[in-house]
Design a protein around this motif. Structure first.
Motif, PDB file in Angstrom:
ATOM      1  N   SER A 283      54.885  45.257  34.434  1.00  0.00           N
ATOM      2  CA  SER A 283      54.507  46.269  35.441  1.00  0.00           C
ATOM      3  C   SER A 283      53.074  46.069  35.910  1.00  0.00           C
ATOM      4  CB  SER A 283      54.682  47.657  34.843  1.00  0.00           C
ATOM      5  OG  SER A 283      54.256  48.655  35.744  1.00  0.00           O
ATOM      6  N   LEU A 284      52.165  45.737  34.955  1.00  0.00           N
ATOM      7  CA  LEU A 284      50.774  45.489  35.335  1.00  0.00           C
ATOM      8  C   LEU A 284      50.658  44.235  36.184  1.00  0.00           C
ATOM      9  CD1 LEU A 284      48.976  46.373  31.961  1.00  0.00           C
ATOM     10  CD2 LEU A 284      48.957  47.695  34.090  1.00  0.00           C
ATOM     11  N   ARG A 285      51.494  43.237  35.901  1.00  0.00           N
ATOM     12  CA  ARG A 285      51.458  42.019  36.718  1.00  0.00           C
ATOM     13  C   ARG A 285      51.859  42.322  38.155  1.00  0.00           C
ATOM     14  NH1 ARG A 285      49.553  37.417  36.977  1.00  0.00           N
ATOM     15  NH2 ARG A 285      51.535  36.403  37.502  1.00  0.00           N
ATOM     16  N   GLU A 286      52.865  43.203  38.311  1.00  0.00           N
ATOM     17  CA  GLU A 286      53.245  43.580  39.684  1.00  0.00           C
ATOM     18  C   GLU A 286      52.083  44.274  40.393  1.00  0.00           C
ATOM     19  OE1 GLU A 286      56.684  45.961  39.270  1.00  0.00           O
ATOM     20  OE2 GLU A 286      58.024  44.299  38.679  1.00  0.00           O
ATOM     21  N   GLN A 287      51.426  45.172  39.649  1.00  0.00           N
ATOM     22  CA  GLN A 287      50.261  45.831  40.248  1.00  0.00           C
ATOM     23  C   GLN A 287      49.151  44.824  40.548  1.00  0.00           C
ATOM     24  OE1 GLN A 287      48.975  49.078  37.774  1.00  0.00           O
ATOM     25  NE2 GLN A 287      51.057  49.974  37.607  1.00  0.00           N
ATOM     26  N   GLN A 288      48.998  43.822  39.649  1.00  0.00           N
ATOM     27  CA  GLN A 288      47.954  42.802  39.848  1.00  0.00           C
ATOM     28  C   GLN A 288      48.231  41.998  41.106  1.00  0.00           C
ATOM     29  OE1 GLN A 288      47.831  39.685  36.944  1.00  0.00           O
ATOM     30  NE2 GLN A 288      45.588  39.539  37.034  1.00  0.00           N
ATOM     31  N   VAL A 289      49.505  41.662  41.303  1.00  0.00           N
ATOM     32  CA  VAL A 289      49.874  40.889  42.511  1.00  0.00           C
ATOM     33  C   VAL A 289      49.608  41.735  43.759  1.00  0.00           C
ATOM     34  CG1 VAL A 289      51.788  39.846  43.765  1.00  0.00           C
ATOM     35  CG2 VAL A 289      51.522  39.423  41.310  1.00  0.00           C
ATOM     36  N   THR A 290      50.009  42.999  43.681  1.00  0.00           N
ATOM     37  CA  THR A 290      49.793  43.886  44.852  1.00  0.00           C
ATOM     38  C   THR A 290      48.288  44.047  45.151  1.00  0.00           C
ATOM     39  OG1 THR A 290      51.809  45.079  44.303  1.00  0.00           O
ATOM     40  CG2 THR A 290      50.247  46.170  45.794  1.00  0.00           C
ATOM     41  N   SER A 291      47.486  44.213  44.077  1.00  0.00           N
ATOM     42  CA  SER A 291      46.037  44.386  44.252  1.00  0.00           C
ATOM     43  C   SER A 291      45.405  43.119  44.775  1.00  0.00           C
ATOM     44  CB  SER A 291      45.418  44.802  42.921  1.00  0.00           C
ATOM     45  OG  SER A 291      44.021  44.967  43.057  1.00  0.00           O
ATOM     46  N   ALA A 292      45.860  41.961  44.293  1.00  0.00           N
ATOM     47  CA  ALA A 292      45.302  40.687  44.780  1.00  0.00           C
ATOM     48  C   ALA A 292      45.651  40.485  46.246  1.00  0.00           C
ATOM     49  CB  ALA A 292      45.839  39.526  43.927  1.00  0.00           C
ATOM     50  N   ARG A 293      46.851  40.873  46.671  1.00  0.00           N
ATOM     51  CA  ARG A 293      47.222  40.750  48.084  1.00  0.00           C
ATOM     52  C   ARG A 293      46.351  41.661  48.945  1.00  0.00           C
ATOM     53  NH1 ARG A 293      51.996  42.586  47.816  1.00  0.00           N
ATOM     54  NH2 ARG A 293      52.964  40.617  47.162  1.00  0.00           N
ATOM     55  N   ARG A 294      46.088  42.852  48.430  1.00  0.00           N
ATOM     56  CA  ARG A 294      45.246  43.788  49.193  1.00  0.00           C
ATOM     57  C   ARG A 294      43.826  43.253  49.333  1.00  0.00           C
ATOM     58  NH1 ARG A 294      42.212  48.544  48.153  1.00  0.00           N
ATOM     59  NH2 ARG A 294      42.354  50.044  49.877  1.00  0.00           N
ATOM     60  N   VAL A 295      43.287  42.650  48.258  1.00  0.00           N
ATOM     61  CA  VAL A 295      41.937  42.063  48.340  1.00  0.00           C
ATOM     62  C   VAL A 295      41.920  40.941  49.362  1.00  0.00           C
ATOM     63  CG1 VAL A 295      40.225  40.708  47.063  1.00  0.00           C
ATOM     64  CG2 VAL A 295      41.257  42.728  46.032  1.00  0.00           C
ATOM     65  N   ALA A 296      42.990  40.136  49.362  1.00  0.00           N
ATOM     66  CA  ALA A 296      43.061  39.029  50.322  1.00  0.00           C
ATOM     67  C   ALA A 296      43.133  39.560  51.739  1.00  0.00           C
ATOM     68  CB  ALA A 296      44.275  38.141  49.997  1.00  0.00           C
ATOM     69  N   GLU A 297      43.891  40.612  51.954  1.00  0.00           N
ATOM     70  CA  GLU A 297      43.996  41.192  53.295  1.00  0.00           C
ATOM     71  C   GLU A 297      42.664  41.804  53.739  1.00  0.00           C
ATOM     72  OE1 GLU A 297      47.124  43.963  52.983  1.00  0.00           O
ATOM     73  OE2 GLU A 297      48.757  42.458  52.987  1.00  0.00           O
ATOM     74  N   LEU A 298      41.990  42.504  52.833  1.00  0.00           N
ATOM     75  CA  LEU A 298      40.712  43.129  53.200  1.00  0.00           C
ATOM     76  C   LEU A 298      39.615  42.092  53.412  1.00  0.00           C
ATOM     77  CD1 LEU A 298      40.664  46.230  50.802  1.00  0.00           C
ATOM     78  CD2 LEU A 298      41.021  46.226  53.282  1.00  0.00           C
ATOM     79  N   SER A 299      39.706  40.960  52.703  1.00  0.00           N
ATOM     80  CA  SER A 299      38.652  39.944  52.867  1.00  0.00           C
ATOM     81  C   SER A 299      38.680  39.307  54.246  1.00  0.00           C
ATOM     82  CB  SER A 299      38.827  38.860  51.788  1.00  0.00           C
ATOM     83  OG  SER A 299      40.068  38.184  51.963  1.00  0.00           O
ATOM     84  N   ALA A 300      39.856  39.403  54.906  1.00  0.00           N
ATOM     85  CA  ALA A 300      39.934  38.856  56.265  1.00  0.00           C
ATOM     86  C   ALA A 300      39.232  39.764  57.269  1.00  0.00           C
ATOM     87  CB  ALA A 300      41.395  38.660  56.673  1.00  0.00           C
ATOM     88  N   THR A 301      39.004  40.986  56.909  1.00  0.00           N
ATOM     89  CA  THR A 301      38.402  41.957  57.837  1.00  0.00           C
ATOM     90  C   THR A 301      36.987  42.362  57.423  1.00  0.00           C
ATOM     91  OG1 THR A 301      40.621  42.835  58.244  1.00  0.00           O
ATOM     92  CG2 THR A 301      38.768  44.184  58.964  1.00  0.00           C
ATOM     93  N   TYR A 302      36.773  42.512  56.099  1.00  0.00           N
ATOM     94  CA  TYR A 302      35.479  43.035  55.655  1.00  0.00           C
ATOM     95  C   TYR A 302      34.736  41.984  54.848  1.00  0.00           C
ATOM     96  CZ  TYR A 302      37.736  47.450  56.841  1.00  0.00           C
ATOM     97  OH  TYR A 302      38.396  48.440  57.493  1.00  0.00           O
ATOM     98  N   LEU A 303      33.450  42.222  54.781  1.00  0.00           N
ATOM     99  CA  LEU A 303      32.585  41.375  53.968  1.00  0.00           C
ATOM    100  C   LEU A 303      32.699  41.813  52.504  1.00  0.00           C
ATOM    101  CD1 LEU A 303      29.436  41.196  56.297  1.00  0.00           C
ATOM    102  CD2 LEU A 303      31.109  39.392  55.856  1.00  0.00           C
ATOM    103  N   PRO A 304      32.259  40.959  51.569  1.00  0.00           N
ATOM    104  CA  PRO A 304      32.378  41.323  50.152  1.00  0.00           C
ATOM    105  C   PRO A 304      31.633  42.589  49.786  1.00  0.00           C
ATOM    106  CG  PRO A 304      32.002  38.970  50.367  1.00  0.00           C
ATOM    107  CD  PRO A 304      31.842  39.526  51.745  1.00  0.00           C
ATOM    108  N   GLY A 305      30.600  42.932  50.484  1.00  0.00           N
ATOM    109  CA  GLY A 305      29.833  44.117  50.123  1.00  0.00           C
ATOM    110  C   GLY A 305      30.392  45.395  50.688  1.00  0.00           C
ATOM    111  N   HIS A 306      31.511  45.283  51.441  1.00  0.00           N
ATOM    112  CA  HIS A 306      32.068  46.479  52.039  1.00  0.00           C
ATOM    113  C   HIS A 306      32.658  47.352  50.939  1.00  0.00           C
ATOM    114  CE1 HIS A 306      34.633  49.051  54.510  1.00  0.00           C
ATOM    115  NE2 HIS A 306      33.757  48.765  55.527  1.00  0.00           N
ATOM    116  N   PRO A 307      32.502  48.664  51.077  1.00  0.00           N
ATOM    117  CA  PRO A 307      33.016  49.561  50.037  1.00  0.00           C
ATOM    118  C   PRO A 307      34.506  49.363  49.734  1.00  0.00           C
ATOM    119  CG  PRO A 307      31.581  50.742  51.512  1.00  0.00           C
ATOM    120  CD  PRO A 307      31.747  49.392  52.125  1.00  0.00           C
TER     121      PRO A 307
END
Length: 415
Positions: A283-307
């Protein structure tokens, strides 16, 4: 003196010669008239070993029957003349009640006989039983002899009655042949009775041995299982359980060590199969995959220092820590399993040592038990052998199946 002088002398004394001749003729006619006629008849028997190979159980070391020689025939003639055989003939034909065989019934005791008895000469027939008087008469008329150059014995009997002569002779040879059969049967009868006594004793001994064996087995704890004693089976089961406990401990230790090595070298437990098989980790791995996808999606729009980027990365790191925590919990669980298996192994080994001590004592008892079992087995084998011999002796118990020492080859005819 010549023949002519003798004839002249007889002619001169012819009256004397005629008188004496007539007197002799009258005396002879008187004797023939007074004396009873005597009738003699003869029966013949053949003496020999009539045993055949089918009369008894044969064995390689069984001695052959003794050959018949003159000594054997003379011995059998003595048997034919014996009082025992004669008394059996008297009893079977009831001769003691026949006048011919009892002198007191026929002519009584004469004056001359009484006078002789008064002076102590001869035996007094009045002091004898009817059987004894009949025995004396039977013995007087009996003649037994061997026909020369043969194994044939003739039994001749003389009597004033022709029927009685033939009857006594035939009865004598029949009773003699029957007595030889009885003589051959007597050893078998004695052996059968002796074997019966031995069988009874052995049955009691075997039953007592079986009871003693079971009592000793119970006292010594040598209870028998399917293929061995219960102690041996328990030792085998303990060894199997120790092996299983040792294997479980080793497996738990190796699994925990593998997870620790992966965490130490890679910093993550992605390569551990045991961790990935956990439902919480999955279950944590599924959450980890979902969280990693979200980080990848946000990195295309925001800089690393964005909240938002910082919050998404914090969530991803938090999930990694949770997975690591679950892996460490799994390691602790495997360590506990290894300790439990080790403790069980030690307990089983202690039980094994205790069982070894008891088994060594049981082995000494087992030696004595085997000695008792061997003795019981020997008694049972002897009992089986005696039962077979008893059955063989019982099968040959019938007199009709016993061979005789002689056979009748000629019946006595009425003369």
């Amino acid at each position: 003196i010549n023949l002519l002088d003798v004839m002249r002398g007889m002619a001169r004394r012819k009256l004397v010669i005629i008188v004496f001749t007539l007197l002799a003729l009258c005396a002879g006619l008187g004797i023939v008239k007074v004396l009873k006629p005597t009738y003699a008849t003869e029966a013949q028997i053949l003496i020999g070993n009539l045993t055949s190979p089918f009369d008894r159980t044969q064995s390689p070391d069984e001695p052959r029957p003794d050959p018949v020689d003159d000594r054997v025939i003379k011995s059998q003639i003595s048997v034919l003349k014996s009082q025992d055989v004669a008394l059996r003939v008297i009893t079977s034909l009831n001769l003691q009640n026949r006048p011919e065989f009892d002198s007191l019934k026929t002519k009584g005791l004469g004056k001359i006989k009484q006078l002789l008895l008064a002076f102590g000469f001869g035996g007094d027939p009045r002091l004898q039983t009817p059987e004894q008087r009949a025995l004396d008469r039977l013995t007087d008329g009996l003649t037994v002899y061997q026909i020369p150059d043969s194994n044939v014995v003739a039994v001749k009997y003389s009597s004033s009655d022709p029927g009685t002569a033939a009857e006594v002779a035939n009865a004598l040879v029949k009773i003699y042949v029957a007595s030889t059969t009885e003589t051959n049967s007597q050893p078998t009868t004695r052996a059968r009775d002796w074997i019966a006594g031995q069988i009874e004793d052995l049955r009691k001994k075997v039953a007592s041995s079986d009871v003693s064996i079971e009592e000793f087995r119970s006292q010594a704890g040598l209870l028998q299982g399917e293929s061995s004693t219960l102690g041996t089976q328990e030792l085998s089961e303990l060894n199997t359980q120790i092996t299983l406990a040792e294997g479980a401990r080793t497996e738990a230790e190796q699994r925990a060590k593998s997870i620790k090595n992966i965490l130490a070298t890679k910093g993550t437990v992605i390569g551990s199969t045991d961790v990935l098989n956990s439902t919480i980790v999955q279950s944590l791995r599924e959450q980890q995959v979902t969280s990693a996808r979200r980080v990848a999606e946000l990195s295309a729009t925001y800089l690393p220092g964005h909240p938002k980027m910082i919050a998404a990365q914090n969530d991803l790191r938090n999930i990694d820590r949770q997975i690591r925590s679950e892996a460490l919990k799994l390691v602790d669980s495997l360590d506990q399993q290894a300790k439990i298996a080790e403790a069980r192994e030690q307990a089983l080994r202690a039980r094994l040592e205790e069982m070894k001590g008891r088994e060594s004592t049981a082995n000494l008892a087992s030696v004595k038990l085997k000695a008792l079992e061997r003795e019981s087995a020997a008694d049972k084998a002897l009992l089986e052998s005696l039962l077979l011999r008893y059955a063989d002796a019982s099968a040959r118990q019938d007199l009709s199946t016993q061979p005789s020492m002689a056979r009748i080859i000629q019946q006595a005819a009425i003369p």
